[in-house]
Write a protein that holds these residues in place. Structure first.
Motif, mmCIF file in Angstrom:
data_model
loop_
_atom_site.group_PDB
_atom_site.id
_atom_site.type_symbol
_atom_site.label_atom_id
_atom_site.label_comp_id
_atom_site.label_asym_id
_atom_site.label_seq_id
_atom_site.Cartn_x
_atom_site.Cartn_y
_atom_site.Cartn_z
ATOM 1 N N ILE A 290 -16.461 2.081 6.541
ATOM 2 C CA ILE A 290 -17.315 0.906 6.705
ATOM 3 C C ILE A 290 -16.754 -0.321 5.994
ATOM 4 O O ILE A 290 -17.365 -1.393 6.034
ATOM 5 C CB ILE A 290 -18.746 1.191 6.216
ATOM 6 C CG1 ILE A 290 -18.762 1.613 4.745
ATOM 7 C CG2 ILE A 290 -19.392 2.257 7.090
ATOM 8 C CD1 ILE A 290 -20.167 1.800 4.176
ATOM 9 N N GLY A 291 -15.591 -0.173 5.360
ATOM 10 C CA GLY A 291 -14.971 -1.341 4.748
ATOM 11 C C GLY A 291 -13.811 -1.003 3.849
ATOM 12 O O GLY A 291 -13.857 -0.029 3.102
ATOM 13 N N ASN A 292 -12.743 -1.795 3.943
ATOM 14 C CA ASN A 292 -11.653 -1.754 2.971
ATOM 15 C C ASN A 292 -11.870 -2.937 2.030
ATOM 16 O O ASN A 292 -11.589 -4.091 2.389
ATOM 17 C CB ASN A 292 -10.285 -1.867 3.651
ATOM 18 C CG ASN A 292 -9.926 -0.613 4.424
ATOM 19 O OD1 ASN A 292 -10.328 0.485 4.056
ATOM 20 N ND2 ASN A 292 -9.177 -0.770 5.505
ATOM 21 N N VAL A 293 -12.399 -2.678 0.857
ATOM 22 C CA VAL A 293 -12.768 -3.743 -0.070
ATOM 23 C C VAL A 293 -11.525 -4.259 -0.783
ATOM 24 O O VAL A 293 -10.848 -3.500 -1.499
ATOM 25 C CB VAL A 293 -13.792 -3.232 -1.098
ATOM 26 C CG1 VAL A 293 -14.179 -4.356 -2.052
ATOM 27 C CG2 VAL A 293 -15.023 -2.675 -0.395
ATOM 28 N N ALA A 294 -11.205 -5.539 -0.574
ATOM 29 C CA ALA A 294 -10.056 -6.143 -1.247
ATOM 30 C C ALA A 294 -10.365 -6.315 -2.729
ATOM 31 O O ALA A 294 -11.438 -6.814 -3.099
ATOM 32 C CB ALA A 294 -9.726 -7.488 -0.612
ATOM 33 N N ILE A 295 -9.431 -5.885 -3.582
ATOM 34 C CA ILE A 295 -9.614 -6.020 -5.026
ATOM 35 C C ILE A 295 -8.409 -6.739 -5.623
ATOM 36 O O ILE A 295 -7.425 -7.020 -4.932
ATOM 37 C CB ILE A 295 -9.830 -4.644 -5.694
ATOM 38 C CG1 ILE A 295 -8.704 -3.676 -5.312
ATOM 39 C CG2 ILE A 295 -11.181 -4.063 -5.286
ATOM 40 C CD1 ILE A 295 -8.845 -2.301 -5.948
ATOM 41 N N SER A 296 -8.481 -7.029 -6.925
ATOM 42 C CA SER A 296 -7.543 -7.953 -7.557
ATOM 43 C C SER A 296 -6.300 -7.302 -8.146
ATOM 44 O O SER A 296 -5.685 -7.860 -9.058
ATOM 45 C CB SER A 296 -8.264 -8.755 -8.642
ATOM 46 O OG SER A 296 -9.317 -9.500 -8.098
ATOM 47 N N GLY A 297 -5.924 -6.134 -7.646
ATOM 48 C CA GLY A 297 -4.728 -5.471 -8.149
ATOM 49 C C GLY A 297 -4.563 -4.119 -7.494
ATOM 50 O O GLY A 297 -5.384 -3.701 -6.669
ATOM 51 N N ALA A 298 -3.480 -3.437 -7.872
ATOM 52 C CA ALA A 298 -3.197 -2.125 -7.300
ATOM 53 C C ALA A 298 -4.002 -1.059 -8.030
ATOM 54 O O ALA A 298 -3.796 -0.826 -9.218
ATOM 55 C CB ALA A 298 -1.704 -1.828 -7.402
ATOM 56 N N PRO A 299 -4.933 -0.377 -7.331
ATOM 57 C CA PRO A 299 -5.761 0.626 -8.009
ATOM 58 C C PRO A 299 -5.021 1.937 -8.206
ATOM 59 O O PRO A 299 -4.233 2.358 -7.351
ATOM 60 C CB PRO A 299 -6.930 0.802 -7.040
ATOM 61 C CG PRO A 299 -6.328 0.559 -5.694
ATOM 62 C CD PRO A 299 -5.284 -0.507 -5.908
ATOM 63 N N THR A 300 -5.284 2.568 -9.330
ATOM 64 C CA THR A 300 -4.747 3.898 -9.596
ATOM 65 C C THR A 300 -5.818 4.962 -9.397
ATOM 66 O O THR A 300 -5.524 6.063 -8.959
ATOM 67 C CB THR A 300 -4.203 3.974 -11.031
ATOM 68 O OG1 THR A 300 -3.291 2.907 -11.239
ATOM 69 C CG2 THR A 300 -3.476 5.290 -11.265
ATOM 70 N N SER A 301 -7.052 4.633 -9.729
ATOM 71 C CA SER A 301 -8.154 5.570 -9.542
ATOM 72 C C SER A 301 -9.448 4.798 -9.357
ATOM 73 O O SER A 301 -9.506 3.581 -9.581
ATOM 74 C CB SER A 301 -8.255 6.546 -10.714
ATOM 75 O OG SER A 301 -8.530 5.867 -11.919
ATOM 76 N N VAL A 302 -10.501 5.533 -8.960
ATOM 77 C CA VAL A 302 -11.778 4.906 -8.667
ATOM 78 C C VAL A 302 -12.900 5.812 -9.157
ATOM 79 O O VAL A 302 -12.737 7.035 -9.228
ATOM 80 C CB VAL A 302 -11.908 4.629 -7.143
ATOM 81 C CG1 VAL A 302 -11.853 5.927 -6.352
ATOM 82 C CG2 VAL A 302 -13.162 3.842 -6.805
ATOM 83 N N ALA A 303 -14.015 5.219 -9.536
ATOM 84 C CA ALA A 303 -15.201 5.960 -9.969
ATOM 85 C C ALA A 303 -16.427 5.306 -9.342
ATOM 86 O O ALA A 303 -16.433 4.104 -9.072
ATOM 87 C CB ALA A 303 -15.325 5.958 -11.488
#
Length: 427
Positions: A290-303
């Motif tokens: 439902i979406g590729n959320v653009a963020i401010s850097g290269a993510p390594t992990s998510v919670a």
């Protein structure tokens, strides 16, 4: 009143344990009292530090009090930390696994499980519904089982090529082993360890997670930039969902029934809605991105917070494709230069805020009560504690610089190499 006495006793035990150690050691394992502290069930954020030429360690932080409540030595150069319902499992470079009760770091002696000589390259693991822990041995194409209550490997299972991860849970009598080299997933019946027919997935699968109801497994395919969704009743892929470039990790959030995927090659978090899967409907209702959320850097992990309100991404700034196979080398080389955490609005599906943290923000996890998020800063050798009510760093704690057994730093310089790279919240 009992809880207060218990915390006081734990603090006293910690002080006795470190008596006689050097001043540097006292600085990082003395409990740090902070005002307040939210009442909650006992919970620890556990930070794993590796040591290229010596033993590593786990730092335990009390979630309700934001204080250090224990440091546990692991084996040499640890590479992964798995969790069961109540135990920590740390994989060491000498083919051993350090295990102990997660919420009693000072009251139990860690058990050391020596793996058989027929296995090598332990890199991932997960637990079954009855508490047995399975270890993926990437170099020997098999998986070891450590029986619940036994400090030994009691079975070795032949699986696919280069197994790297395990998906399992309390609601399913099977586990699913991800085989990166053979682009497949091996289901295993945990009743008797029967190997079931392999399931073909995307290219270079690297991670998998099971839904909380045990009905679906989501496999992150780093090579083909998508997620394979497996129906665990049928053991078939029911959907292949496109995500961002070079995904490496995912978490499943039960309240909204969503999967959050970190994409190391496109500075984005993909959000997959799995709330309305219905194979009997016409047309079938399948999980969708439902979406590729653009963020401010290269993510390594998510919670993701358990209350379903927000998600957080550690912007590690690591090389594209960094995953659990390469995270230790990335941490020890200083290749990850990111220093912030992205806050994601899960309703608007956009980045809400960027929180400054330490350098090398590699790993992130959220407390079960949704009050805090913990992020590891590898280059600074610290862990930042983020309060989710304000989305600011409330405190920063140093991680161990040397092992507990080192009394004189000059006599054991190999123990001054610890670098944190992974955090998990227990239970």
């Amino acid at each position: 009143m009992k809880k207060t006495l218990g915390l006081a006793g734990a603090a006293a035990a910690l002080i006795l344990l470190i008596t006689g150690c050097n001043d540097t050691l006292r600085q990082f394992i003395t409990p740090i009292p902070l005002p307040g502290g939210n009442p909650s069930n006992l919970s620890h954020a556990v930070v794993l530090s590796t040591n290229p030429v010596g033993v590593g360690s786990n730092l335990h932080i009390d979630v309700s009090g934001d204080s250090v409540v224990g440091v546990v030595n692991t084996g040499p150069n640890p590479s992964f930390m798995g969790k069961s319902n109540n135990k920590v499992f740390v994989f060491n470079s000498d083919n051993t696994i350090t295990s102990y009760l997660a919420l009693l770091p000072l009251q139990t002696n860690p058990q050391v499980v020596t793996q058989p000589s027929t296995v090598s390259g332990a890199i991932g693991g997960g637990t079954s519904s009855v508490g047995n822990f399975y270890v993926t041995n990437s170099s020997s194409a098999n998986a070891s089982m450590i029986s619940n209550g036994a400090a030994a490997v009691t079975d070795v299972l032949s699986v696919g090529t280069q197994p790297v991860a395990v998906a399992g849970g309390l609601s399913n009598s099977k586990i699913y082993i991800v085989n990166r080299g053979s682009n497949s997933v091996t289901p295993v019946s945990t009743a008797d360890n029967t190997i079931l027919p392999a399931i073909t997935v995307g290219t270079s699968p690297i991670w998998a997670v099971m839904s909380s109801d045990g009905i679906h497994v989501f496999v992150v395919n780093q090579g083909s930039n998508n997620v394979s969704v497996i129906d665990t009743l049928l053991d078939i892929v029911i959907a292949t969902v496109p995500v961002g470039a070079s995904p490496n990790y995912a978490v499943y959030e039960s309240k909204l029934q969503r999967l959050y995927v970190s994409n190391t090659g496109s500075n984005s978090i993909s959000v997959i809605d799995a709330s309305r899967i219905d194979l009997a409907a016409t047309p079938q209702q399948l999980p969708t991105n439902i979406g590729n959320v653009a963020i401010s850097g290269a993510p390594t992990s998510v919670a993701a917070l358990a209350d379903g309100t927000k998600a957080y991404a550690a912007l590690g700034g690591c090389p594209v494709g960094t995953n659990q196979l390469t995270i230790v080398s990335a941490a020890t080389s200083g290749a990850c230069t990111g220093n912030s955490v992205s806050v994601i609005d899960v309703v608007a599906l956009k980045e809400k805020k960027v929180i400054p943290a330490g350098s090398g923000t590699l790993s992130i996890d959220a407390a079960g009560n949704s009050s805090r998020v913990y992020v590891v800063n590898a280059n600074d050798r610290t862990v930042s504690i983020i309060k989710t009510t304000t989305d600011t760093v409330d405190s920063t704690l140093p991680t161990p610089q040397q092992s507990l057994g080192c009394v004189n730093p000059a006599a054991c310089p190999q123990n001054v190499k610890q670098i944190p790279f992974l955090v998990r919240v227990f239970p």
